[in-house]
Design a protein around this motif. Structure first.
Motif, PDB file in Angstrom:
ATOM      1  N   GLN A   1      40.473  76.922  94.472  1.00 49.36           N
ATOM      2  CA  GLN A   1      40.640  75.817  93.511  1.00 49.36           C
ATOM      3  C   GLN A   1      39.582  74.976  93.412  1.00 49.36           C
ATOM      4  N   ILE A   2      39.235  74.285  94.663  1.00 46.24           N
ATOM      5  CA  ILE A   2      38.428  73.245  94.929  1.00 46.24           C
ATOM      6  C   ILE A   2      36.873  73.741  94.405  1.00 46.24           C
ATOM      7  N   LYS A   3      36.617  74.989  94.979  1.00 40.50           N
ATOM      8  CA  LYS A   3      35.482  75.791  94.668  1.00 40.50           C
ATOM      9  C   LYS A   3      35.164  75.663  93.058  1.00 40.50           C
ATOM     10  N   GLN A   4      36.385  76.085  92.430  1.00 42.14           N
ATOM     11  CA  GLN A   4      36.315  76.172  90.927  1.00 42.14           C
ATOM     12  C   GLN A   4      35.980  74.963  90.316  1.00 42.14           C
ATOM     13  N   THR A   5      36.925  73.892  90.823  1.00 40.16           N
ATOM     14  CA  THR A   5      36.650  72.600  90.283  1.00 40.16           C
ATOM     15  C   THR A   5      35.360  72.146  90.539  1.00 40.16           C
ATOM     16  N   ASN A   6      34.684  72.148  91.659  1.00 43.65           N
ATOM     17  CA  ASN A   6      33.311  71.614  91.986  1.00 43.65           C
ATOM     18  C   ASN A   6      32.283  72.482  91.195  1.00 43.65           C
ATOM     19  N   VAL A   7      32.537  73.694  91.047  1.00 46.65           N
ATOM     20  CA  VAL A   7      31.453  74.410  90.370  1.00 46.65           C
ATOM     21  C   VAL A   7      31.380  74.105  88.813  1.00 46.65           C
ATOM     22  N   GLY A   8      32.673  73.768  88.332  1.00 49.13           N
ATOM     23  CA  GLY A   8      32.729  73.426  86.793  1.00 49.13           C
ATOM     24  C   GLY A   8      32.254  72.140  86.554  1.00 49.13           C
ATOM     25  N   LEU A   9      32.516  71.293  87.741  1.00 52.44           N
ATOM     26  CA  LEU A   9      32.101  69.895  87.528  1.00 52.44           C
ATOM     27  C   LEU A   9      30.387  69.850  87.521  1.00 52.44           C
ATOM     28  N   VAL A  10      29.931  70.455  88.473  1.00 54.83           N
ATOM     29  CA  VAL A  10      28.551  70.402  88.635  1.00 54.83           C
ATOM     30  C   VAL A  10      27.746  70.999  87.110  1.00 54.83           C
ATOM     31  N   TYR A  11      28.603  72.166  86.621  1.00 55.36           N
ATOM     32  CA  TYR A  11      28.062  73.056  85.542  1.00 55.36           C
ATOM     33  C   TYR A  11      28.114  71.845  84.345  1.00 55.36           C
ATOM     34  N   ARG A  12      29.143  70.973  84.284  1.00 55.42           N
ATOM     35  CA  ARG A  12      29.397  70.124  83.088  1.00 55.42           C
ATOM     36  C   ARG A  12      28.389  69.047  83.189  1.00 55.42           C
ATOM     37  N   LEU A  13      28.092  68.527  84.301  1.00 53.31           N
ATOM     38  CA  LEU A  13      27.035  67.724  84.596  1.00 53.31           C
ATOM     39  C   LEU A  13      25.573  67.965  84.121  1.00 53.31           C
ATOM     40  N   ILE A  14      25.391  69.261  84.538  1.00 48.05           N
ATOM     41  CA  ILE A  14      24.216  69.832  83.995  1.00 48.05           C
ATOM     42  C   ILE A  14      24.029  69.843  82.570  1.00 48.05           C
ATOM     43  N   ASP A  15      25.010  70.472  81.902  1.00 47.44           N
ATOM     44  CA  ASP A  15      25.186  70.664  80.456  1.00 47.44           C
ATOM     45  C   ASP A  15      24.880  69.339  79.790  1.00 47.44           C
TER      46      ASP A  15
ATOM     47  N   ARG B   1      28.822  83.130  69.013  1.00 41.82           N
ATOM     48  CA  ARG B   1      28.103  81.846  69.549  1.00 41.82           C
ATOM     49  C   ARG B   1      27.428  82.194  70.950  1.00 41.82           C
ATOM     50  N   ASP B   2      26.344  81.444  71.300  1.00 40.85           N
ATOM     51  CA  ASP B   2      25.812  81.453  72.438  1.00 40.85           C
ATOM     52  C   ASP B   2      26.678  80.615  73.518  1.00 40.85           C
ATOM     53  N   LEU B   3      26.222  80.486  74.540  1.00 45.51           N
ATOM     54  CA  LEU B   3      27.188  79.595  75.845  1.00 45.51           C
ATOM     55  C   LEU B   3      26.973  78.294  75.480  1.00 45.51           C
ATOM     56  N   SER B   4      26.024  77.918  74.817  1.00 42.44           N
ATOM     57  CA  SER B   4      25.914  76.275  74.492  1.00 42.44           C
ATOM     58  C   SER B   4      26.425  76.031  73.221  1.00 42.44           C
ATOM     59  N   SER B   5      27.266  76.960  72.604  1.00 39.44           N
ATOM     60  CA  SER B   5      28.222  76.729  71.515  1.00 39.44           C
ATOM     61  C   SER B   5      27.502  76.924  70.127  1.00 39.44           C
ATOM     62  N   HIS B   6      26.243  77.385  70.247  1.00 39.00           N
ATOM     63  CA  HIS B   6      25.089  77.289  68.949  1.00 39.00           C
ATOM     64  C   HIS B   6      25.474  78.527  68.259  1.00 39.00           C
ATOM     65  N   LEU B   7      25.801  78.344  67.201  1.00 42.47           N
ATOM     66  CA  LEU B   7      26.305  79.550  66.116  1.00 42.47           C
ATOM     67  C   LEU B   7      25.169  80.508  65.857  1.00 42.47           C
ATOM     68  N   LEU B   8      25.418  81.579  66.109  1.00 38.69           N
ATOM     69  CA  LEU B   8      24.288  82.754  65.782  1.00 38.69           C
ATOM     70  C   LEU B   8      24.803  83.268  64.480  1.00 38.69           C
ATOM     71  N   VAL B   9      25.972  83.749  64.109  1.00 38.53           N
ATOM     72  CA  VAL B   9      26.363  84.154  63.005  1.00 38.53           C
ATOM     73  C   VAL B   9      27.973  84.013  62.704  1.00 38.53           C
ATOM     74  N   GLU B  10      28.264  83.691  61.508  1.00 35.64           N
ATOM     75  CA  GLU B  10      29.549  83.519  61.041  1.00 35.64           C
ATOM     76  C   GLU B  10      29.933  83.974  59.865  1.00 35.64           C
ATOM     77  N   GLU B  11      31.234  84.832  59.676  1.00 36.86           N
ATOM     78  CA  GLU B  11      31.603  85.445  58.506  1.00 36.86           C
ATOM     79  C   GLU B  11      33.172  84.892  58.195  1.00 36.86           C
ATOM     80  N   GLU B  12      33.513  84.624  56.811  1.00 33.64           N
ATOM     81  CA  GLU B  12      34.775  84.621  56.506  1.00 33.64           C
ATOM     82  C   GLU B  12      35.120  85.976  55.602  1.00 33.64           C
TER      83      GLU B  12
END
Ligand SMILES: [Zn+2]
Length: 410
Positions: free
Chosen positions: A12-26, A102-113
């Motif tokens: 759980q700690i590894k997961q939390t720390n990886v998430g935290l580091v990723y969020r800061l980088i993002d 979407r890509d991992l940065s949430s950028h929209l590539l294509v959307e259809e309704e």
């Protein structure tokens, strides 16, 4: 914040720390490892290890950034590597389905309704799978590495187990959509209520960014709320949403589909407001509403807002009255949650100069002054369409480390 090591909770700690580091980088990338260590309060050795794993998994990459480092060379920092990582966002509406890649940065590539109308459980799942397959077929050339599917719907759901329990718009019961789609695709599947997901989206990218305590009120066909307290969304872990729409405000009012009478939703939902304007138009010959009713013109929320902006007294009064009724209920929520901000997601944001003061006044009169004085009311940045809220669920799972660990393990 980082977490102290405890042997029982090492994963759980590894997961939390990886998430935290990723969020800061993002959020701050390109960012140096030293700055990451400071911001995360993790030891430099831990940062080196975590960032190496993220780089090896192609989730993060090194990049030069303008700040000059040793001997005037550009410093080397880390930024998110979203290239090639994709996910599918699906929004199920009353009569349509919206699919977005979407890509991992949430950028929209294509959307259809696309139109979506089904009856039973079996055809519901079958139709979703067909729509996904057809979408992939049409957009083969845009597809790269698909990593997750995120689905949002206005229904009673169990997000933990990924089950759509019932829907006001579809005759379905206990649809195990996560299990079904996971078996077909092998991908992690996310499911959330539209309002909850929208509030998460606002807190990550929109009008609630950098706030830890938020109430988002949605006034649309339905009336509901999303609440974030100390950075955590209320009810993400169970099937509830904040049902303020079904708080009784008129004991002898109209029967609501929930079974009670005179719910807030039966009075201030957009349809209820339009109905009220139509009913009262006859008694207000000078009102633009009267002219429209006489001429048999369809009354829409856009027309109603235009009339209010033009200063129509009847419409202004109806909107102010709705604001006061909403404000009385919001005052109670303010006393319970002491939010820094109240976000309003509604087509009535076009007439916020009438609506917000009415809400504000009731909150000021009815909740603890120390709480009500610090709360500001603002419009949501996004509207109640599209797949961005579904993307926010993916982002949230990356930041918690849960999805990241899955991606790193391949
Ligand atoms: Zn109700």
């Amino acid at each position: 914040m980082s977490v102290d090591v405890h042997p029982n909770h090492i994963d759980q700690i590894k997961q939390t720390n990886v998430g935290l580091v990723y969020r800061l980088i993002d959020q701050y990338g390109p960012i140096s490892r030293i700055a990451l260590s400071k911001k995360s309060q993790l030891a430099p050795a831990s940062i080196t290890k975590i960032t190496r794993e993220l780089i090896d998994a192609h989730l993060v990459k090194e990049a030069e950034f303008p700040e000059l480092g040793f001997r005037g060379r550009p410093a080397i920092g880390l930024k998110v590597d979203s290239e090639g990582w994709q996910f599918l966002c699906i929004r199920i509406n009353k009569t349509s389905i919206v699919i977005g890649l979407r890509d991992l940065s949430s950028h929209l590539l294509v959307e259809e309704e696309l139109p979506f109308s089904v009856r039973s459980n079996q055809s519901f799942l079958g139709c979703i799978v067909d729509e996904i397959d057809n979408f992939f077929f049409r957009h083969q050339c845009a597809l790269e590495r698909l990593t997750a599917i995120s689905i949002i719907i206005n229904a009673i759901i169990d997000p933990i187990n990924g089950i759509i329990q019932s829907s006001p718009h579809y005759d379905v019961k206990d649809i195990p959509i996560r299990k079904f789609l996971h078996q077909r695709t092998g991908l992690p599947i996310f499911l959330q209520h539209c309002i909850t997901a929208w509030t998460i989206a606002e807190s990550l990218y929109g009008a609630g960014k950098n706030y830890q305590n938020l109430i988002q009120l949605v006034i649309d066909d339905n009336v509901g709320a999303g609440i974030m307290t100390a950075g955590q969304m209320l009810h993400t872990g169970n099937h509830s949403v904040v049902e303020i729409g079904h708080t009784q405000i008129e004991p002898n009012g109209t029967r609501c589909y929930c079974g009670n009478r005179g719910c807030l939703e039966t009075v201030v939902s957009i349809n209820s407001i339009l109905r009220k304007a139509c009913q009262q138009a006859a008694n207000h010959p000078c009102s633009l509403m009267n002219t429209m009713v006489v001429n048999n013109e369809p009354l829409t929320i856009e027309r109603l807002c235009q009339a209010a902006i033009a200063g129509d007294p009847l419409v202004t009064e109806i909107i102010y009255d709705a604001g006061e009724r909403i404000g009385r209920i919001m005052a109670i929520l303010v006393n319970i949650f002491n939010p820094e901000r109240i976000l309003i997601g509604s087509p009535l944001n076009n007439v916020q100069h009438i609506l917000y003061p009415a809400i504000q006044k009731q909150i000021s009169q009815r909740s603890l002054p120390g709480y009500s004085q610090q709360v500001d009311i603002v419009a949501t940045q996004f509207d109640n369409t599209g797949t961005l809220p579904a993307a926010a669920l993916i982002k949230q799972s990356l930041y918690s480390g849960k999805l990241l660990i899955e991606l790193m393990q391949g």
